[in-house]
Write a protein that holds these residues in place. Structure first.
Motif, PDB file in Angstrom:
ATOM      1  N   ARG A  85      -0.197  -7.051   0.231  1.00  0.00           N
ATOM      2  CA  ARG A  85       0.871  -6.210   0.752  1.00  0.00           C
ATOM      3  C   ARG A  85       1.646  -5.552  -0.382  1.00  0.00           C
ATOM      4  N   ASP A  86       2.376  -4.521  -0.044  1.00  0.00           N
ATOM      5  CA  ASP A  86       3.202  -3.789  -0.992  1.00  0.00           C
ATOM      6  C   ASP A  86       4.501  -4.552  -1.203  1.00  0.00           C
ATOM      7  N   PRO A 153      -7.972   9.500 -11.209  1.00  0.00           N
ATOM      8  CA  PRO A 153      -7.702  10.349 -12.382  1.00  0.00           C
ATOM      9  C   PRO A 153      -6.249  10.767 -12.557  1.00  0.00           C
ATOM     10  N   HIS A 154      -5.441  10.719 -11.505  1.00  0.00           N
ATOM     11  CA  HIS A 154      -4.051  11.190 -11.608  1.00  0.00           C
ATOM     12  C   HIS A 154      -3.042  10.045 -11.647  1.00  0.00           C
ATOM     13  N   TYR A 155      -3.499   8.850 -11.977  1.00  0.00           N
ATOM     14  CA  TYR A 155      -2.625   7.674 -11.948  1.00  0.00           C
ATOM     15  C   TYR A 155      -1.413   7.826 -12.866  1.00  0.00           C
ATOM     16  N   PRO A 165       2.639   1.250  -7.509  1.00  0.00           N
ATOM     17  CA  PRO A 165       1.220   1.462  -7.815  1.00  0.00           C
ATOM     18  C   PRO A 165       0.303   1.022  -6.677  1.00  0.00           C
ATOM     19  N   HIS A 166       0.621  -0.107  -6.060  1.00  0.00           N
ATOM     20  CA  HIS A 166      -0.210  -0.592  -4.955  1.00  0.00           C
ATOM     21  C   HIS A 166      -0.259   0.420  -3.813  1.00  0.00           C
ATOM     22  N   ALA A 167       0.910   0.940  -3.427  1.00  0.00           N
ATOM     23  CA  ALA A 167       0.966   1.899  -2.320  1.00  0.00           C
ATOM     24  C   ALA A 167       0.186   3.165  -2.660  1.00  0.00           C
ATOM     25  N   TYR A 168       0.315   3.627  -3.900  1.00  0.00           N
ATOM     26  CA  TYR A 168      -0.413   4.834  -4.306  1.00  0.00           C
ATOM     27  C   TYR A 168      -1.921   4.600  -4.282  1.00  0.00           C
ATOM     28  N   GLN A 171      -3.534   4.727  -0.986  1.00  0.00           N
ATOM     29  CA  GLN A 171      -3.686   6.086  -0.454  1.00  0.00           C
ATOM     30  C   GLN A 171      -4.924   6.777  -1.013  1.00  0.00           C
ATOM     31  N   VAL A 172      -5.128   6.656  -2.311  1.00  0.00           N
ATOM     32  CA  VAL A 172      -6.191   7.441  -2.954  1.00  0.00           C
ATOM     33  C   VAL A 172      -7.509   6.692  -3.075  1.00  0.00           C
ATOM     34  N   ALA A 173      -7.461   5.358  -3.011  1.00  0.00           N
ATOM     35  CA  ALA A 173      -8.680   4.549  -3.118  1.00  0.00           C
ATOM     36  C   ALA A 173      -8.524   3.320  -2.227  1.00  0.00           C
ATOM     37  N   PRO A 174      -8.604   3.513  -0.906  1.00  0.00           N
ATOM     38  CA  PRO A 174      -8.345   2.415   0.049  1.00  0.00           C
ATOM     39  C   PRO A 174      -9.147   1.161  -0.272  1.00  0.00           C
ATOM     40  N   LEU A 175      -8.492   0.022  -0.097  1.00  0.00           N
ATOM     41  CA  LEU A 175      -9.101  -1.269  -0.407  1.00  0.00           C
ATOM     42  C   LEU A 175     -10.301  -1.560   0.484  1.00  0.00           C
ATOM     43  N   ALA A 176     -11.367  -2.004  -0.152  1.00  0.00           N
ATOM     44  CA  ALA A 176     -12.533  -2.485   0.582  1.00  0.00           C
ATOM     45  C   ALA A 176     -12.832  -3.936   0.224  1.00  0.00           C
ATOM     46  N   GLN A 177     -12.381  -4.362  -0.962  1.00  0.00           N
ATOM     47  CA  GLN A 177     -12.629  -5.729  -1.399  1.00  0.00           C
ATOM     48  C   GLN A 177     -11.552  -6.153  -2.388  1.00  0.00           C
TER      49      GLN A 177
END
Length: 239
Positions: A85-86, A153-155, A165-168, A171-177
């Motif tokens: 979680r965030d 690339p825009h981190y 950072p977690h929330a961002y 958004q850009v690379a949704p968690l899969a594992q």
């Protein structure tokens, strides 16, 4: 219309409980009214009352004991070991003020250990950030995060005072594992200063590797003072 009314009742119950806890009228260990009593008091269904109690339990405000009821939990911040979680959302859901101090946000070469985790060659550049997350102006977590530039690339362009950072990354690379380990450690001199703790205070460190469907995205080390934080979780089995 019925759904909206149920939602309003659910929020009323949560706010009622939070007000009692924050005011000190319901202290740690205080037993709450039953689901049936809350349903009666707020003229709603037992399911609505249960949802309010369940969410406050997941947020660490309450603890539930099978067959005994719901009680006001310890004042330590709590996070679920079963969820990712965030931290900003967790703090604000407890009704507290969130703030952050950004210490570092840069590109740097990885050492052997980090390279192995991130599937890189030693010396390759990664994006690195270091922050201190605060709850009511009290340091709760030091976050150090290594992010693959090829995945995000825009981190380094992000303003992490506005979004964690977690929330961002979600958004850009949704968690899969997610893979994480948890261990008890002692903080070094710099960490003690950042967390405003003594050298003798034990800490909890979570090391977390996250991946999207495209592969590994980031590796993070999250350090918490042991006296301000605990991990918990609940599994329900339907037999």
């Amino acid at each position: 219309m019925i759904v909206a009314m149920a939602q309003a009742k659910f929020l009323q119950i949560k706010q009622h409980i939070l007000t009692k806890v924050d005011s000190g009228k319901w202290r740690e260990g205080h037993k709450l009214p039953s689901e049936n009593q809350l349903a009666t008091d707020f003229a709603c269904s037992r399911m609505t009352a249960r949802r309010a109690l369940t969410e406050l339990t997941e947020q660490g405000i309450l603890r539930r004991a099978q067959g005994m009821g719901s009680f006001v939990a310890s004042h330590k911040a709590q996070s679920s070991i079963l969820l990712v979680r965030d931290i900003r959302q967790e703090i604000e859901e407890r009704g507290h003020r969130y703030s952050v101090k950004l210490l570092t946000q840069e590109a740097l070469p990885v050492d052997y250990a980090q390279a192995d985790l991130l599937n890189l060659n030693e010396g390759e550049l990664v994006f690195y950030s270091k922050l201190v997350h605060l709850e009511e102006d009290i340091p709760l977590q030091i976050e150090e995060r290594y992010v693959l530039p090829s995945r995000v690339p825009h981190y380094l362009e992000q303003n992490f005072s506005q979004m964690t950072p977690h929330a961002y990354l979600c958004q850009v690379a949704p968690l899969a594992q997610v893979e994480h380990t948890i261990e008890a450690v002692l903080a070094n001199d710099s960490q003690c200063q950042l967390l405003q703790i003594s050298h003798k205070e034990p800490c909890l460190q979570i090391s977390r590797l996250t991946a999207s469907r495209q592969g590994v995205v980031s590796f993070a080390k999250l350090l918490y003072p042991g006296t301000r934080f605990k991990l918990g979780g609940q599994l329900v089995f339907n037999n």
